[in-house]
Design a protein around this motif. Structure first.
Motif, PDB file in Angstrom:
ATOM      1  N   GLU A  43       0.831  -1.204   0.000  1.00 29.78           N
ATOM      2  CA  GLU A  43       0.000   0.000   0.000  1.00 29.78           C
ATOM      3  C   GLU A  43       0.868   1.258   0.000  1.00 29.78           C
ATOM      4  O   GLU A  43       0.556   2.243  -0.674  1.00 29.78           O
ATOM      5  N   ALA A  46       2.067   1.725  -3.541  1.00 34.80           N
ATOM      6  CA  ALA A  46       0.988   2.208  -4.405  1.00 34.80           C
ATOM      7  C   ALA A  46       0.657   3.673  -4.134  1.00 34.80           C
ATOM      8  O   ALA A  46       0.397   4.436  -5.066  1.00 34.80           O
ATOM      9  N   LYS A  47       0.684   4.064  -2.889  1.00 36.60           N
ATOM     10  CA  LYS A  47       0.306   5.439  -2.520  1.00 36.60           C
ATOM     11  C   LYS A  47       1.414   6.451  -2.814  1.00 36.60           C
ATOM     12  O   LYS A  47       1.149   7.536  -3.317  1.00 36.60           O
ATOM     13  N   HIS A  48       2.651   6.099  -2.497  1.00 38.33           N
ATOM     14  CA  HIS A  48       3.744   7.076  -2.580  1.00 38.33           C
ATOM     15  C   HIS A  48       4.695   6.882  -3.755  1.00 38.33           C
ATOM     16  O   HIS A  48       5.496   7.774  -4.050  1.00 38.33           O
ATOM     17  N   ALA A  50       3.573   5.259  -6.927  1.00 35.17           N
ATOM     18  CA  ALA A  50       2.778   4.750  -8.052  1.00 35.17           C
ATOM     19  C   ALA A  50       3.484   5.014  -9.379  1.00 35.17           C
ATOM     20  O   ALA A  50       3.888   6.143  -9.671  1.00 35.17           O
ATOM     21  N   GLY A  51       3.675   3.963 -10.142  1.00 34.05           N
ATOM     22  CA  GLY A  51       4.285   4.086 -11.466  1.00 34.05           C
ATOM     23  C   GLY A  51       5.783   4.291 -11.479  1.00 34.05           C
ATOM     24  O   GLY A  51       6.384   4.372 -12.552  1.00 34.05           O
ATOM     25  N   LEU A 100       8.525  -2.940 -11.481  1.00 29.52           N
ATOM     26  CA  LEU A 100       7.164  -2.519 -11.827  1.00 29.52           C
ATOM     27  C   LEU A 100       6.689  -3.390 -12.985  1.00 29.52           C
ATOM     28  O   LEU A 100       7.272  -3.371 -14.070  1.00 29.52           O
ATOM     29  N   GLY A 103       2.114  -2.077 -14.035  1.00 30.75           N
ATOM     30  CA  GLY A 103       1.694  -0.975 -13.171  1.00 30.75           C
ATOM     31  C   GLY A 103       1.737  -1.263 -11.689  1.00 30.75           C
ATOM     32  O   GLY A 103       1.374  -0.398 -10.895  1.00 30.75           O
ATOM     33  N   GLN A 104       2.188  -2.452 -11.268  1.00 31.84           N
ATOM     34  CA  GLN A 104       2.253  -2.786  -9.851  1.00 31.84           C
ATOM     35  C   GLN A 104       3.657  -3.261  -9.491  1.00 31.84           C
ATOM     36  O   GLN A 104       4.283  -3.993 -10.245  1.00 31.84           O
ATOM     37  N   HIS A 105       4.102  -2.842  -8.320  1.00 28.61           N
ATOM     38  CA  HIS A 105       5.415  -3.264  -7.837  1.00 28.61           C
ATOM     39  C   HIS A 105       5.339  -4.700  -7.357  1.00 28.61           C
ATOM     40  O   HIS A 105       4.388  -5.096  -6.679  1.00 28.61           O
TER      41      HIS A 105
END
Length: 112
Positions: A43, A46-48, A50-51, A100, A103-105
Motif C-alpha cells: 500500500e 501504491a500510494k507514494h 505509483a508508477g 514494476l 503498473g504494480q510493484h
C-alpha cells in the motif's frame, strides 16, 4: 519482526555509498524515517511510488533499531514504524529490487 523501507535508486545508491542516511526527502521533511511492515509495504508503494521504476526494498530488524523506533498511528489508523535517528548501512538485512510489472510493484514472495 522485519520492517521495510522503499528507496528510489539514487537514494539507495547514496545510502549505500555513505553508510548512513536520514532518509528520503519526505523523511527529512517529516523529521523521521518512514518504514512499513510487510502487510503495509504494498500500500505504501501504491500510494507514494505509483508508477515509479528503479525502486529498492530494504529490510531491517525492528528490535535492533532500539528506542529510536516508535510505532505511531498513521494512515487509516494503523501503527507504522518511524525511526527518529539516522539509519546505518550495517542495519540493512537485505536489499531487493521492486520491479514494476503491469503498473504494480512486485514484492519478494518471502517477505515476513
Amino acid at each position: 519482526m522485519l520492517i521495510y523501507k522503499i528507496f528510489r535508486d539514487p537514494e539507495w545508491r547514496d545510502f549505500d555509498a555513505k553508510g548512513e542516511t536520514l532518509g528520503a526527502p519526505i523523511d527529512l521533511s517529516d523529521g523521521f524515517i518512514h518504514f512499513s511492515t510487510a502487510t503495509q509495504a504494498a500500500e505504501t508503494a501504491a500510494k507514494h511510488f505509483a508508477g515509479a521504476e528503479g525502486l529498492w526494498l530494504l529490510a531491517f530488524e525492528a528490535d535492533a533499531m532500539g528506542d529510536a523506533l516508535k510505532w505511531e498511528v498513521s494512515r487509516g489508523g494503523a501503527e507504522f514504524p518511524h525511526l527518529y535517528r539516522a539509519m546505518t548501512r550495517d542495519e540493512v538485512l537485505w536489499v531487493a529490487p521492486l520491479p514494476l510489472v503491469n503498473g504494480q510493484h512486485q514484492f519478494p514472495a518471502d517477505m515476513a
